[in-house]
Design an enzyme around this catalytic site. Structure first.
Site, PDB file in Angstrom:
ATOM      1  N   GLY A  16       0.954  -1.163  -0.067  1.00  0.00           N
ATOM      2  CA  GLY A  16      -0.162  -0.099  -0.137  1.00  0.00           C
ATOM      3  C   GLY A  16       0.886   1.118  -0.015  1.00  0.00           C
ATOM      4  O   GLY A  16       1.790   1.541  -0.690  1.00  0.00           O
ATOM      5  N   GLY A  18       3.260   2.168   2.452  1.00  0.00           N
ATOM      6  CA  GLY A  18       4.452   2.071   2.588  1.00  0.00           C
ATOM      7  C   GLY A  18       5.557   1.836   1.481  1.00  0.00           C
ATOM      8  O   GLY A  18       6.272   2.425   1.498  1.00  0.00           O
ATOM      9  N   ASN A  91       3.683   5.067   9.492  1.00  0.00           N
ATOM     10  CA  ASN A  91       2.601   4.926   8.405  1.00  0.00           C
ATOM     11  C   ASN A  91       1.697   3.778   8.931  1.00  0.00           C
ATOM     12  O   ASN A  91       0.581   3.700   8.423  1.00  0.00           O
ATOM     13  CB  ASN A  91       3.405   4.679   6.973  1.00  0.00           C
ATOM     14  CG  ASN A  91       2.573   4.012   5.981  1.00  0.00           C
ATOM     15  OD1 ASN A  91       1.891   4.661   5.645  1.00  0.00           O
ATOM     16  ND2 ASN A  91       2.705   2.610   5.616  1.00  0.00           N
ATOM     17  N   SER A 138      -5.001  10.931   8.144  1.00  0.00           N
ATOM     18  CA  SER A 138      -6.157  10.701   7.283  1.00  0.00           C
ATOM     19  C   SER A 138      -6.997  11.916   7.015  1.00  0.00           C
ATOM     20  O   SER A 138      -7.288  12.439   7.911  1.00  0.00           O
ATOM     21  CB  SER A 138      -7.006   9.456   7.654  1.00  0.00           C
ATOM     22  OG  SER A 138      -8.152   9.234   6.833  1.00  0.00           O
ATOM     23  N   TYR A 151     -12.174   4.711  13.987  1.00  0.00           N
ATOM     24  CA  TYR A 151     -11.051   4.956  13.148  1.00  0.00           C
ATOM     25  C   TYR A 151     -10.663   6.109  13.182  1.00  0.00           C
ATOM     26  O   TYR A 151      -9.581   6.675  13.284  1.00  0.00           O
ATOM     27  CB  TYR A 151     -11.390   4.272  11.827  1.00  0.00           C
ATOM     28  CG  TYR A 151     -10.242   4.620  10.938  1.00  0.00           C
ATOM     29  CD1 TYR A 151      -8.903   3.939  10.651  1.00  0.00           C
ATOM     30  CD2 TYR A 151     -10.608   5.531   9.852  1.00  0.00           C
ATOM     31  CE1 TYR A 151      -8.048   4.515   9.737  1.00  0.00           C
ATOM     32  CE2 TYR A 151      -9.584   6.136   9.030  1.00  0.00           C
ATOM     33  CZ  TYR A 151      -8.413   5.447   8.893  1.00  0.00           C
ATOM     34  OH  TYR A 151      -7.585   5.764   7.973  1.00  0.00           O
ATOM     35  N   ASP A 187      -6.437   3.688  -3.107  1.00  0.00           N
ATOM     36  CA  ASP A 187      -6.740   2.496  -3.737  1.00  0.00           C
ATOM     37  C   ASP A 187      -5.637   1.541  -3.069  1.00  0.00           C
ATOM     38  O   ASP A 187      -4.507   1.168  -3.867  1.00  0.00           O
ATOM     39  CB  ASP A 187      -6.606   2.582  -5.221  1.00  0.00           C
ATOM     40  CG  ASP A 187      -6.914   1.311  -6.025  1.00  0.00           C
ATOM     41  OD1 ASP A 187      -7.650   0.465  -5.273  1.00  0.00           O
ATOM     42  OD2 ASP A 187      -6.598   1.276  -7.217  1.00  0.00           O
TER      43      ASP A 187
END
Length: 257
Positions: A16, A18, A91, A138, A151, A187
């Protein structure tokens, strides 16, 4: 900070964001300590990065961010392998309110461990040269997301810690700047699997509409572009958003001096 010639430690580096972060930093001339709890995925990522960038620029360390001693092995590897550490990218994260206790451990405790270890290994008060910590939050750390309330809370915590640890009170003592990057829906497996991990069944249908409300899915490479902007331009304590083809700093009204 110019990342060329620097050493960066990245948690959650096996896939992803990272992996995209690793490629971007290697392209910029940095060396990488890639850490992840998934050893098989981490070794696969290492092989791919070495094939693209050559050997000697990346080392993989299996590490669990929820355990400070485990994560510290990655910090030790930076010093023993490259004899320096300049950038820490917190991350590692999960978006699974269905396992909210683990989510808090990874998203909040993991970031705390990363910041405190960065102070230990880079801080001027411990003989280090200072450095930079980038906490990955985020867009859910900026606004309410009722479908993923826990979250959302963890990512708000990341932004709050960034703004607090980024204050001159800490920077003047440690020489370590702290900034945050807030990606939009991206994504990656984490983003694609979010719906099935809602804690409340009644929230799942509306979760499907959340991505479209943010303008669709970002690519990991675009978020990595945001990371590089933050590394090069971010002032300590600043919070940046990378979403919908826009990379910008979030301006807060400070209520407490």
């Amino acid at each position: 900070m110019d990342p060329s010639g620097k050493v960066a430690l990245i948690t959650g580096a096996a896939g992803g964001l990272g992996r995209a972060f690793s490629r971007a930093l290697l392209n910029a001339g940095a060396k990488i300590v890639a850490s992840d709890a998934d050893e098989a995925a981490g070794k696969k990522a290492l092989e791919e990065l070495e094939k693209q960038f050559g050997k000697g620029k990346v080392v993989f360390v299996k590490a669990d961010v929820t355990n400070s001693s485990s994560l510290e092995e990655a910090f030790k590897a930076a010093k023993s392998t490259f004899n320096r550490l300049d950038i820490v990218i917190n991350n590692a994260g999960i978006m699974r309110d269905s396992v909210w206790e683990k989510e808090i451990d990874v998203n909040v405790k993991g970031v705390v461990h990363g910041i405190l270890l960065a102070y230990k290994y880079m801080g001027k008060q411990n003989g280090g040269a200072g450095g930079l910590v980038v906490n990955v939050s985020s867009v859910a750390g900026l606004d309410p997301v009722p479908q993923m309330a826990i979250y959302c809370g963890t990512k708000h915590a990341v932004c709050a810690m960034t703004r607090s640890y980024g204050d001159e009170l800490h920077v003047n003592e440690t020489g370590v700047r702290v900034v945050a990057l807030c990606p939009g829906p991206t994504d990656t497996p984490l983003g694609r699997d979010a719906v099935q991990h809602c804690l409340h069944d009644y929230a799942r249908q509306s979760m499907i509409d959340v991505t479209s409300s943010y303008g669709g899915l970002c690519t990991p490479d675009f978020i990595a572009e945001g990371l590089m902007t933050v590394i090069q331009e971010g002032k300590s304590g600043s919070v940046w958003v990378a979403n919908n083809k826009i990379i910008k700093e979030i301006v807060y009204q400070r209520l407490v001096q």
